[in-house]
Design a protein around this motif. Structure first.
Motif, PDB file in Angstrom:
ATOM      1  N   GLY A  25       0.603  -1.259   0.180  1.00  8.72           N
ATOM      2  CA  GLY A  25      -0.160  -0.118  -0.036  1.00  8.72           C
ATOM      3  C   GLY A  25       0.696   1.070   0.080  1.00  8.72           C
ATOM      4  O   GLY A  25       0.134   2.318   0.188  1.00  8.72           O
ATOM      5  N   SER A  26       2.134   1.066   0.000  1.00  5.42           N
ATOM      6  CA  SER A  26       2.991   2.297   0.056  1.00  5.42           C
ATOM      7  C   SER A  26       3.086   3.018  -1.316  1.00  5.42           C
ATOM      8  O   SER A  26       3.629   4.239  -1.321  1.00  5.42           O
ATOM      9  CB  SER A  26       4.450   2.008   0.395  1.00  5.42           C
ATOM     10  N   GLY A  27       2.625   2.561  -2.453  1.00  6.57           N
ATOM     11  CA  GLY A  27       2.727   3.159  -3.768  1.00  6.57           C
ATOM     12  C   GLY A  27       4.084   2.743  -4.581  1.00  6.57           C
ATOM     13  O   GLY A  27       4.243   3.314  -5.643  1.00  6.57           O
ATOM     14  N   LEU A  28       4.845   1.740  -3.921  1.00  4.94           N
ATOM     15  CA  LEU A  28       5.873   1.297  -4.546  1.00  4.94           C
ATOM     16  C   LEU A  28       5.647   0.421  -5.890  1.00  4.94           C
ATOM     17  O   LEU A  28       6.107   0.635  -6.779  1.00  4.94           O
ATOM     18  CB  LEU A  28       6.949   0.806  -3.864  1.00  4.94           C
ATOM     19  N   ALA A  29       4.753  -0.600  -5.374  1.00  2.00           N
ATOM     20  CA  ALA A  29       4.435  -1.708  -6.311  1.00  2.00           C
ATOM     21  C   ALA A  29       3.222  -1.152  -7.392  1.00  2.00           C
ATOM     22  O   ALA A  29       3.329  -1.916  -8.323  1.00  2.00           O
ATOM     23  CB  ALA A  29       3.832  -2.865  -5.340  1.00  2.00           C
ATOM     24  N   PHE A  30       2.424  -0.364  -6.809  1.00  2.00           N
ATOM     25  CA  PHE A  30       1.480  -0.180  -8.044  1.00  2.00           C
ATOM     26  C   PHE A  30       1.359   1.621  -7.748  1.00  2.00           C
ATOM     27  O   PHE A  30       1.252   2.185  -6.613  1.00  2.00           O
ATOM     28  CB  PHE A  30      -0.045  -0.651  -7.318  1.00  2.00           C
ATOM     29  N   ASP A  31       1.148   1.961  -9.089  1.00  2.00           N
ATOM     30  CA  ASP A  31       0.881   3.401  -9.138  1.00  2.00           C
ATOM     31  C   ASP A  31      -0.754   3.689  -8.814  1.00  2.00           C
ATOM     32  O   ASP A  31      -1.278   3.046  -8.415  1.00  2.00           O
ATOM     33  CB  ASP A  31       1.048   3.901 -10.456  1.00  2.00           C
ATOM     34  N   ASP A  32      -0.962   5.197  -8.858  1.00  2.00           N
ATOM     35  CA  ASP A  32      -2.409   5.647  -8.340  1.00  2.00           C
ATOM     36  C   ASP A  32      -3.453   4.980  -9.186  1.00  2.00           C
ATOM     37  O   ASP A  32      -4.420   4.803  -8.541  1.00  2.00           O
ATOM     38  CB  ASP A  32      -2.401   7.283  -8.586  1.00  2.00           C
ATOM     39  N   ALA A  33      -3.343   4.609 -10.420  1.00  2.00           N
ATOM     40  CA  ALA A  33      -4.371   3.894 -10.892  1.00  2.00           C
ATOM     41  C   ALA A  33      -4.464   2.572 -10.732  1.00  2.00           C
ATOM     42  O   ALA A  33      -5.257   1.784 -11.545  1.00  2.00           O
ATOM     43  CB  ALA A  33      -4.166   4.066 -12.664  1.00  2.00           C
ATOM     44  N   GLY A  34      -3.482   1.823 -10.229  1.00  2.00           N
ATOM     45  CA  GLY A  34      -3.572   0.574  -9.868  1.00  2.00           C
ATOM     46  C   GLY A  34      -2.830  -0.428 -10.652  1.00  2.00           C
ATOM     47  O   GLY A  34      -2.890  -1.409 -10.638  1.00  2.00           O
ATOM     48  N   ASP A  35      -2.010   0.276 -11.612  1.00  2.00           N
ATOM     49  CA  ASP A  35      -1.010  -0.451 -12.482  1.00  2.00           C
ATOM     50  C   ASP A  35       0.054  -0.749 -11.648  1.00  2.00           C
ATOM     51  O   ASP A  35       0.634  -0.184 -10.980  1.00  2.00           O
ATOM     52  CB  ASP A  35      -1.166   0.329 -13.641  1.00  2.00           C
ATOM     53  N   PRO A  36       0.743  -2.043 -12.047  1.00  2.00           N
ATOM     54  CA  PRO A  36       2.005  -2.560 -11.605  1.00  2.00           C
ATOM     55  C   PRO A  36       2.992  -1.606 -12.051  1.00  2.00           C
ATOM     56  O   PRO A  36       3.081  -1.078 -13.208  1.00  2.00           O
ATOM     57  CB  PRO A  36       2.422  -3.859 -12.028  1.00  2.00           C
ATOM     58  N   THR A  37       4.036  -1.119 -11.057  1.00  2.00           N
ATOM     59  CA  THR A  37       5.116  -0.268 -11.506  1.00  2.00           C
ATOM     60  C   THR A  37       6.376  -1.321 -11.792  1.00  2.00           C
ATOM     61  O   THR A  37       6.404  -2.345 -11.707  1.00  2.00           O
ATOM     62  CB  THR A  37       5.572   0.541 -10.161  1.00  2.00           C
ATOM     63  N   ALA A  38       7.575  -0.652 -12.276  1.00  2.00           N
ATOM     64  CA  ALA A  38       8.697  -1.289 -12.536  1.00  2.00           C
ATOM     65  C   ALA A  38       9.097  -1.774 -11.473  1.00  2.00           C
ATOM     66  O   ALA A  38       9.782  -3.175 -11.319  1.00  2.00           O
ATOM     67  CB  ALA A  38       9.804  -0.084 -13.151  1.00  2.00           C
ATOM     68  N   HIS A  39       9.090  -1.281 -10.164  1.00  2.00           N
ATOM     69  CA  HIS A  39       9.409  -1.846  -8.844  1.00  2.00           C
ATOM     70  C   HIS A  39       8.742  -3.333  -8.807  1.00  2.00           C
ATOM     71  O   HIS A  39       9.274  -4.242  -8.149  1.00  2.00           O
ATOM     72  CB  HIS A  39       9.185  -1.063  -7.699  1.00  2.00           C
ATOM     73  N   PHE A  40       7.436  -3.428  -8.836  1.00  2.00           N
ATOM     74  CA  PHE A  40       6.735  -4.520  -8.802  1.00  2.00           C
ATOM     75  C   PHE A  40       7.199  -5.687  -9.697  1.00  2.00           C
ATOM     76  O   PHE A  40       7.550  -6.908  -9.421  1.00  2.00           O
ATOM     77  CB  PHE A  40       5.259  -4.480  -9.129  1.00  2.00           C
ATOM     78  N   TRP A  41       7.390  -5.185 -11.128  1.00  2.00           N
ATOM     79  CA  TRP A  41       7.868  -6.229 -12.075  1.00  2.00           C
ATOM     80  C   TRP A  41       9.173  -6.788 -11.645  1.00  2.00           C
ATOM     81  O   TRP A  41       9.465  -8.042 -11.912  1.00  2.00           O
ATOM     82  CB  TRP A  41       7.614  -5.707 -13.303  1.00  2.00           C
ATOM     83  N   VAL A  42      10.188  -6.043 -11.147  1.00  2.00           N
ATOM     84  CA  VAL A  42      11.634  -6.383 -10.830  1.00  2.00           C
ATOM     85  C   VAL A  42      11.688  -7.320  -9.682  1.00  2.00           C
ATOM     86  O   VAL A  42      12.241  -8.281  -9.704  1.00  2.00           O
ATOM     87  CB  VAL A  42      12.540  -5.149 -10.604  1.00  2.00           C
ATOM     88  N   HIS A  43      10.853  -7.035  -8.754  1.00  2.00           N
ATOM     89  CA  HIS A  43      10.900  -8.021  -7.625  1.00  2.00           C
ATOM     90  C   HIS A  43       9.948  -9.019  -7.883  1.00  2.00           C
ATOM     91  O   HIS A  43      10.399 -10.202  -7.175  1.00  2.00           O
ATOM     92  CB  HIS A  43      10.040  -7.142  -6.418  1.00  2.00           C
ATOM     93  N   LEU A  44       9.067  -9.194  -8.522  1.00  2.00           N
ATOM     94  CA  LEU A  44       8.319 -10.414  -8.893  1.00  2.00           C
ATOM     95  C   LEU A  44       9.292 -11.356  -9.636  1.00  2.00           C
ATOM     96  O   LEU A  44       9.258 -12.414  -9.631  1.00  2.00           O
ATOM     97  CB  LEU A  44       7.032 -10.220  -9.790  1.00  2.00           C
ATOM     98  N   LEU A  45       9.866 -10.867 -10.866  1.00  2.00           N
ATOM     99  CA  LEU A  45      10.945 -11.368 -11.407  1.00  2.00           C
ATOM    100  C   LEU A  45      11.972 -12.097 -10.684  1.00  2.00           C
ATOM    101  O   LEU A  45      12.509 -13.305 -10.799  1.00  2.00           O
ATOM    102  CB  LEU A  45      11.570 -10.778 -12.694  1.00  2.00           C
ATOM    103  N   LEU A  46      12.625 -11.320  -9.666  1.00  2.00           N
ATOM    104  CA  LEU A  46      13.693 -11.831  -8.700  1.00  2.00           C
ATOM    105  C   LEU A  46      13.126 -12.889  -7.846  1.00  2.00           C
ATOM    106  O   LEU A  46      13.432 -14.003  -7.764  1.00  2.00           O
ATOM    107  CB  LEU A  46      13.986 -10.589  -7.927  1.00  2.00           C
ATOM    108  N   ALA A  47      11.731 -12.964  -7.472  1.00  2.00           N
ATOM    109  CA  ALA A  47      11.034 -13.911  -6.547  1.00  2.00           C
ATOM    110  C   ALA A  47      10.629 -15.080  -7.436  1.00  2.00           C
ATOM    111  O   ALA A  47      11.233 -16.216  -6.826  1.00  2.00           O
ATOM    112  CB  ALA A  47       9.771 -13.570  -6.277  1.00  2.00           C
ATOM    113  N   VAL A  48      10.201 -14.898  -8.616  1.00  2.00           N
ATOM    114  CA  VAL A  48       9.988 -16.115  -9.510  1.00  2.00           C
ATOM    115  C   VAL A  48      11.355 -16.938  -9.834  1.00  2.00           C
ATOM    116  O   VAL A  48      11.507 -18.176  -9.710  1.00  2.00           O
ATOM    117  CB  VAL A  48       9.310 -15.768 -10.731  1.00  2.00           C
ATOM    118  N   THR A  49      12.309 -16.110 -10.111  1.00  2.00           N
ATOM    119  CA  THR A  49      13.544 -16.807 -10.477  1.00  2.00           C
ATOM    120  C   THR A  49      14.412 -17.473  -9.258  1.00  2.00           C
ATOM    121  O   THR A  49      14.708 -18.694  -9.483  1.00  2.00           O
ATOM    122  CB  THR A  49      14.574 -15.618 -11.037  1.00  2.00           C
TER     123      THR A  49
END
Length: 73
Positions: A25-49
């Motif tokens: 809920g801090s705004g790092l993972a999702f922007d104001d519109a609720g879309d995923p940010t680059a922070h979200f995608w990078v950390h999701l990729l790290l976690a999946v890998t």
């Protein structure tokens, strides 16, 4: 030992990170519109890998332990 470390890494660390990332809920993972940010995608990729590599290394470790037990017995 290897299987235990892999279980700890995969089961506790990375699954908890993805759960926390998804509910961020801090705004790092999702922007104001609720879309995923680059922070979200990078950390999701790290976690999946890490999840995939941890699982593969754990399987290799278990196979090694089983092979060593068969060789001793």
């Amino acid at each position: 030992m290897v299987a235990g470390v892999c279980t700890l890494t995969v089961g506790c660390v990375w699954i908890a990170l993805v759960k926390n990332l998804w509910t961020d809920g801090s705004g790092l993972a999702f922007d104001d519109a609720g879309d995923p940010t680059a922070h979200f995608w990078v950390h999701l990729l790290l976690a999946v890998t890490s999840f995939v590599l941890g699982t593969v290394i754990g399987v290799i470790g278990l196979r090694g332990v089983r092979a060593a037990r068969r060789a001793d017995g």
